[in-house]
Enzyme design. Structure first.
Site, short mmCIF file in Angstrom:
data_model
loop_
_atom_site.label_atom_id
_atom_site.label_comp_id
_atom_site.label_asym_id
_atom_site.label_seq_id
_atom_site.Cartn_x
_atom_site.Cartn_y
_atom_site.Cartn_z
N GLU A 301 -32.68 70.12 26.06
CA GLU A 301 -33.78 70.70 25.09
C GLU A 301 -35.03 70.26 25.50
O GLU A 301 -35.55 69.30 24.87
CB GLU A 301 -33.16 70.44 23.94
CG GLU A 301 -31.82 70.84 23.28
CD GLU A 301 -31.61 70.87 21.79
OE1 GLU A 301 -32.35 69.98 21.17
OE2 GLU A 301 -30.37 71.45 21.47
N GLU A 393 -24.86 74.34 23.73
CA GLU A 393 -24.83 73.71 22.23
C GLU A 393 -24.70 74.50 20.95
O GLU A 393 -25.79 75.42 20.79
CB GLU A 393 -25.67 72.71 22.55
CG GLU A 393 -25.46 71.75 21.29
CD GLU A 393 -26.64 70.31 21.37
OE1 GLU A 393 -26.68 69.73 22.46
OE2 GLU A 393 -27.26 70.34 20.60
#
Ligand code: GCU
Length: 475
Positions: A301, A393
């Site tokens: 991320e 995710e």
């Protein structure tokens, strides 16, 4: 999708009946049998101590010879694991003899004190069963009688099924157009779970839990989430490289795909960890040279940086990985916590118009359904028509991995991903306290991991959705 990531899992009901038609031999099954439904000799069904499953437990009379006998069914002849769930509020070992079909298979199996009558633990015995009907009898071997027994779980799984696991069926994956394709060039969707950060929850990734994921949930893929900071890789590169490697081997032994997640998070500029990433992925690629079941996620991320910065990182790292591993698909994170830029007010067009100059790559998208509504869903949908997308995710709750579940919105995402064959791994396979960790707190101290009883609501929900038939076209 900001802040520390936490993910989740799923449920099981008569999993053995949910065959996966495209998987050949399917000898995978685990089933629970409550003690209160079994034949009891010299004992009583009670419910005065909390924590039992079903409607109660059996309190054995305090003498040698009291027993519970279960009638169980095995899908096929062969090895099985019997797991007895029990409580023993005394300090004495209430040993029992275990017999299968009248033959003693466990002599004086220990059922030691659990600390309280409300504290339930498990004892496991490996046996062989015949196909079809079997009996399992647990007989008190001491004058104290047996412990209080809650249930028996019979697992006739036992690892990979040749010719039948997801990896056996699909082989080496590659990106074809905007899809992920199997060895026959057909688009497929993989569904499975992400671990939590290994520096905190590697104890949840063990032989028994992975057996449950493969044989009870029928997962296709495991995302191995290795944080770089926050006590992760940077603190001991050798240890974390070895840990990831050993999990890759366990996942491989069970016929699932292994997604290696370079879980960079803070700092959000992936270049900060570029040198470490080169070292790590080179080591993994060289050690697992020849495996066909890997995927690499090189930037979990990114945040606080433009897409151009992520793209330049990918274009520096990918050639280094390719020198050791020309084949494994590589997944690239997107701007603003892998939101395709949406959390920064951007859209997927920055990626569509400026793709990474490399082949056999995909882009990642993360969402948390209680935080990320239509704007995110629509961006994913549009992106998936233009570039290869993989949801590495997501959670059914808020971006903290905690809070209430929004199963309605989650189902909309899952429907979209099914329709467009977007593969996914759910956050997370741990017993963290947050709602997005699939297991209830404490489960990872010894299981059991099968069925729905160890699961939180998000776990029950996602397990049911991992555990539906795959569509893996082979011709
Ligand atoms: C207590 C306890 C029972 C248990 C019994 C025993 O009475 O409440 O649940 O079965 O001890 O010693 O077996």
């Amino acid at each position: 999708m900001r802040g520390r990531r936490l993910s989740l899992i799923l449920p099981a009901i008569l999993v053995s009946t949910l065959a996966q038609p495209t998987l050949a031999a399917e000898p995978r099954a685990a089933a629970d049998y409550q003690a209160e439904n079994a034949t009891v000799s010299q004992g009583v069904v009670e419910s005065n101590h909390t924590g039992y499953s079903g409607t109660g437990f059996v309190n054995y009379d305090n003498l040698v010879g009291s027993y519970v006998e279960w009638s169980v069914t095995a899908a096929q002849a062969g090895p099985a694991t019997l797991t007895f769930r029990f409580a023993n509020g005394t300090t004495a070992n209430r040993a029992m003899d275990i017999a299968v079909n009248g033959s003693l298979v466990g002599d004086d199996v220990a059922f030691t004190g659990t600390g309280a009558w409300t504290t339930w633990q498990t004892a496991t015995v490996s046996v062989n069963m015949v196909a079809g009907a079997n009996t399992v009898r647990a007989t008190a071997a001491t004058a104290n009688g047996g412990p209080n027994v809650d249930r028996l779980t019979v697992d006739t799984g036992g690892g990979p099924t040749p010719d039948g696991t997801p990896v056996e069926v699909n082989g080496q994956l590659s990106v074809c157009g905007v899809k992920l394709c199997n060895q026959y060039g057909n688009p497929i969707q993989l569904r499975g779970m992400s671990t939590h950060g290994l520096q905190w929850y590697s104890q949840c990734v063990n032989d028994a839990s992975l057996n449950a994921l493969a044989n009870d949930w029928h997962a296709d893929i495991v995302r191995i989430s290795m944080y770089v900071q926050e006590g992760g890789y940077e603190t001991d590169p050798q240890r974390f490289t070895d840990l990831v490697s050993s999990i890759i081997d366990k996942v491989t032994a069970r016929g699932m795909y292994a997604l290696v997640d370079w879980h960079m998070l803070d700092p959000g500029d992936p270049h900060y960890n570029l040198a470490r990433a080169k070292t790590f992925f080179t080591a993994i690629a060289q050690r697992h040279n020849g495996k066909k079941n890997l995927l690499y996620e090189i930037a979990n991320e990114p945040s606080g940086v433009a897409w151009s910065r992520i793209r330049s990182y990918a274009e520096e790292l990918i050639p280094v990985i390719r020198a050791s591993d020309p084949e494994t698909p590589i997944l690239v994170g997107t701007r603003a916590w892998s939101s395709l830029g949406v959390s920064d007010g951007a859209t997927e067009t920055e990626v569509v118009n400026n793709p990474v100059r490399a082949s056999n790559i995909m882009y990642t998208f993360h969402f948390y359904a209680a935080s990320h509504g239509d704007e995110y869903l629509n961006a994913l949908s549009r992106a998936a028509d233009r570039i290869p997308m993989f949801v590495t995710e997501f959670g059914t709750q808020t971006y903290t991995g905690d809070g209430g579940n929004n199963f309605t919105m989650s189902q909309r995402y899952l429907d979209l991903m099914a329709a467009k064959k977007i593969s996914w791994t759910n956050w997370n396979f741990s017993d963290d306290f947050r709602s997005g960790a699939v297991f209830k707190e404490g489960v990872c101290s010894g299981g059991p991991y099968t069925g729905t009883s160890p699961l939180k609501p998000a776990g029950v929900w996602i397990r049911a959705r991992v555990n539906t038939p795959d569509d893996f076209p082979t011709d």
